[in-house]
Write a protein that holds these residues in place. Structure first.
Motif, PDB file in Angstrom:
ATOM      1  N   ALA A 367       0.800  -1.223   0.009  1.00 63.45           N
ATOM      2  CA  ALA A 367      -0.185  -0.192  -0.228  1.00 63.45           C
ATOM      3  C   ALA A 367       0.832   1.184  -0.009  1.00 63.45           C
ATOM      4  N   ASP A 368       2.062   1.251   0.507  1.00 63.47           N
ATOM      5  CA  ASP A 368       2.889   2.298   0.627  1.00 63.47           C
ATOM      6  C   ASP A 368       3.248   2.868  -0.595  1.00 63.47           C
ATOM      7  N   ALA A 369       3.289   1.993  -1.589  1.00 61.71           N
ATOM      8  CA  ALA A 369       3.641   1.967  -3.203  1.00 61.71           C
ATOM      9  C   ALA A 369       2.401   2.428  -4.080  1.00 61.71           C
ATOM     10  N   GLY A 370       1.107   2.391  -3.325  1.00 63.75           N
ATOM     11  CA  GLY A 370      -0.023   2.548  -3.926  1.00 63.75           C
ATOM     12  C   GLY A 370      -0.760   1.399  -4.322  1.00 63.75           C
ATOM     13  N   ASP A 371      -0.197   0.255  -4.217  1.00 63.27           N
ATOM     14  CA  ASP A 371      -0.534  -1.149  -4.505  1.00 63.27           C
ATOM     15  C   ASP A 371      -1.333  -1.582  -3.683  1.00 63.27           C
TER      16      ASP A 371
END
Length: 416
Positions: A367-371
């Motif tokens: 999630a920290d990479a937008g995934d």
């Protein structure tokens, strides 16, 4: 005695300590004549479910005399050894005396008449039916709800044994399990390390017999840990595996769905099932519920114990492709609720991966990479199944630990 140490690790990771309401904590009471004692700080409730009020919060080591159980043995009814308190407690968080079996207790549906205690000061009292912790308000993840109090592993009871015995009559192999899901479940970071010998059990050395138990060959694979079958793939949803149009006619008989074909080819006794991370992009809650229900019913028909698994979610998904982000975020909560509901309705095992991954970086996702579709994994394969603290960092390592633990519970209590 067998202990559920994963709960302790989760609590320590989350807060480092547990806060409880003053006046509600029952001190340690080690007395003769007890049937069991609490392994952790544990809520005693008025009924056999996390929705019932809390009678008291029991300290680790509190001795209990037990008198009844829920139908699935997930909850037991009893009293503190001194007779001061009586109520229901989650059976997974008890250490039983040698020779005592909760499954031999009579089934009870009694609801205790007792008011729920006041909340802890400074926030809402949030119990995990291992421990009571201070929960900051408001919650940051819309998926939070009943899942925040559902045990990490639950619903392993007589129904699982019934399904297993039905499967034995059909020729299923007790030493074989399969996996059903999308690309995360197909990842080489998931379960494969146990087959490859690339794991570190750390404080969970008592799980080694389960790794050895599931060593029967499966199709082209040397054992279930290595095996990646027909029912997992990139972008798979729960609808895909129940639709015969997706089955390869060179492998599957005409009219069989991928799920039916997989079960006929491998004859497993257990199926690890995880759908949701991709389903939220393409299915409505009603379609997801219908499809997952069919997966469960087909599994039961084939004598395969379906182990349902909630999936990680994390706030912050704002992308409006291919659907509205707000709707998708609501669906994540609804889909995980469906997983929980179906587990209870059919009395089949549940792994609450959602709750286990909430304290992890990115909620166990990238999630920290937008995934928000892929579960996080160690940068080194050596960390995929290294239970020396790595499970508190990466989603796949935590999932491997919980899967190994639920398979261990099934091996000990159901498959033998």
């Amino acid at each position: 005695m067998r202990q559920n140490r994963w709960l302790l690790a989760l609590i320590v990771l989350s807060l480092g300590l547990s806060l409880v309401s003053p006046g509600l904590v029952v001190p340690v009471s080690a007395q003769d004549g007890a049937d069991a004692s609490t392994a952790y700080i544990l809520n005693m409730r008025t009924g056999p479910d996390v929705t019932y009020g809390v009678v008291a919060v029991l300290e680790p080591g509190t001795a209990l005399v037990l008198e009844g159980r829920s139908v699935d043995t997930a909850w037991v009814l009893g009293s503190t050894a001194d007779g001061a308190l009586r109520g229901w407690v989650a059976s997974l968080y008890l250490n039983y005396e040698p020779g005592f079996a909760a499954a031999n207790l009579p089934v009870s549906a009694e609801i205790i008449s007792a008011p729920a205690p006041p909340s802890a000061a400074g926030g809402e009292s949030g119990s995990v039916d291992g421990a009571t912790v201070a929960v900051p308000a408001p919650a940051v993840d819309p998926a939070a709800g009943v899942l925040a109090e559902v045990p990490l592993i639950s619903m392993i009871g007589p129904r699982a044994r019934e399904i297993f015995l039905h499967g034995q009559s059909l020729g299923n192999n007790p030493r074989v399990f399969t996996q059903v899901g999308e690309c995360n479940i197909r990842s080489q970071a998931y379960l494969v390390p146990f087959g490859a010998g690339n794991y570190n059990l750390g404080p969970y050395a008592d799980l080694q017999p389960t790794i050895e138990f599931f060593n029967a060959p499966v199709q082209e694979a040397s054992n279930s840990w290595w095996y990646k079958g027909l029912t997992m793939g990139l972008g798979y949803t729960a609808q895909v595996v129940i639709d015969a149009t997706f089955a390869d006619p060179s492998v599957c008989a005409a009219g069989l769905s991928l799920l039916e074909c997989e079960y006929e080819r491998t004859r497993p006794s257990v199926a690890i099932i995880n759908f949701g991370l991709y389903d939220v992009y393409w299915l409505t809650p009603a379609l997801y519920e219908a499809a997952l229900r069919q997966v469960v019913e087909t599994s039961i028909d084939y004598g395969v114990i379906p182990v349902l698994t909630t999936f990680p979610t994390c706030p912050g998904d704002t992308s409006n492709w291919p659907s509205d982000a707000a709707t998708r975020n609501q669906n994540r909560a609804a889909f995980n609720q469906t997983v929980y509901n179906l587990s209870r309705e059919y009395s089949v095992p549940l792994v609450n991966l959602w709750r286990a991954t909430q304290p992890l970086p990115g909620c166990g996702l990238l999630a920290d990479a937008g995934d928000f579709q892929h579960i996080s994994e160690s940068t080194s394969p050596a960390g995929y199944a290294a239970f020396d603290g790595v499970e508190n960092v990466y989603g796949f390592t935590m999932w491997n630990l919980l899967t190994l633990q639920v398979l261990d519970e099934l091996r000990v209590n159901v498959l033998q």
